[in-house]
Design an enzyme around this catalytic site. Sequence first.
Site, mmCIF file in Angstrom:
data_model
loop_
_atom_site.group_PDB
_atom_site.id
_atom_site.type_symbol
_atom_site.label_atom_id
_atom_site.label_comp_id
_atom_site.label_asym_id
_atom_site.label_seq_id
_atom_site.Cartn_x
_atom_site.Cartn_y
_atom_site.Cartn_z
ATOM 1 N N HIS A 73 -62.173 0.042 89.412
ATOM 2 C CA HIS A 73 -62.188 -0.964 90.478
ATOM 3 C C HIS A 73 -63.465 -1.809 90.483
ATOM 4 O O HIS A 73 -63.534 -2.807 91.195
ATOM 5 C CB HIS A 73 -62.021 -0.294 91.845
ATOM 6 N N HIS A 96 -66.849 -5.997 92.348
ATOM 7 C CA HIS A 96 -66.185 -4.899 93.058
ATOM 8 C C HIS A 96 -64.838 -5.388 93.584
ATOM 9 O O HIS A 96 -64.772 -6.070 94.605
ATOM 10 C CB HIS A 96 -67.074 -4.426 94.206
#
Length: 165
Positions: A70, A85
Site C-alpha cells: 500500500h 501512501h
Amino acid sequence: MLAKIFKHKKRIEKEKIFSPLTGELLPLEQVPDPVFSQKMMGDGVAIIPEEGVLVSPVEGKVVQVFHTKHAIGITSVSGLEILLHVGLETVELNGEGFTALIEEGQTVKVGDPLLNFDISLLKDKNKEIITPIIITNYSDKVDEIEHVDQQAVSRGENLFVCNFK
C-alpha cells in the site's frame, strides 16, 4: 545538495515533484488522518485518485516497498525521501487489491509505473482512497514547497516544487 556536473560542483536549489496519480489535489491538512494532516511524517499534498495506477513522481531509487504493497518509499536523485501512501488504513488489507510493479533497490524515472491498485475494492472495504505524497525528510532538506494552483492533476504533471535549504 551538490551534484557533479562537468567535474564542477553545482548547488541544486530545487526539485520538481510530478504527480504520481490522476485525480483531485488536496492540501495535506484535509487528509482525515492526523498523522498526515498534522504533518507528523513530513510535508506534501494528497490526491484522491480517479484510476488505480501509481507512477514515480521523481527520478530516483525505490528504497521501500511495504510488504502490504500500500506504500512505497523513493529517494530522489537530489536526496528527497518521498513516501507514496495509497489510501488510509489500507495496511489492514494485507496487500489485497495491490500489485507492486517494482522492487526495492530499483532505479525509476518520472512516470515509471510503481503500483496498480483496485479503487473499487478499496471502497468496498470501506477504505479511504485519498493518497498522501509526503517528503519525509522535509525538515532536514526543504525550505519551502511551491504548490501548483489547481484542483485536478494528471499523472506526470508538475505537482509541487521543493526549494532546498
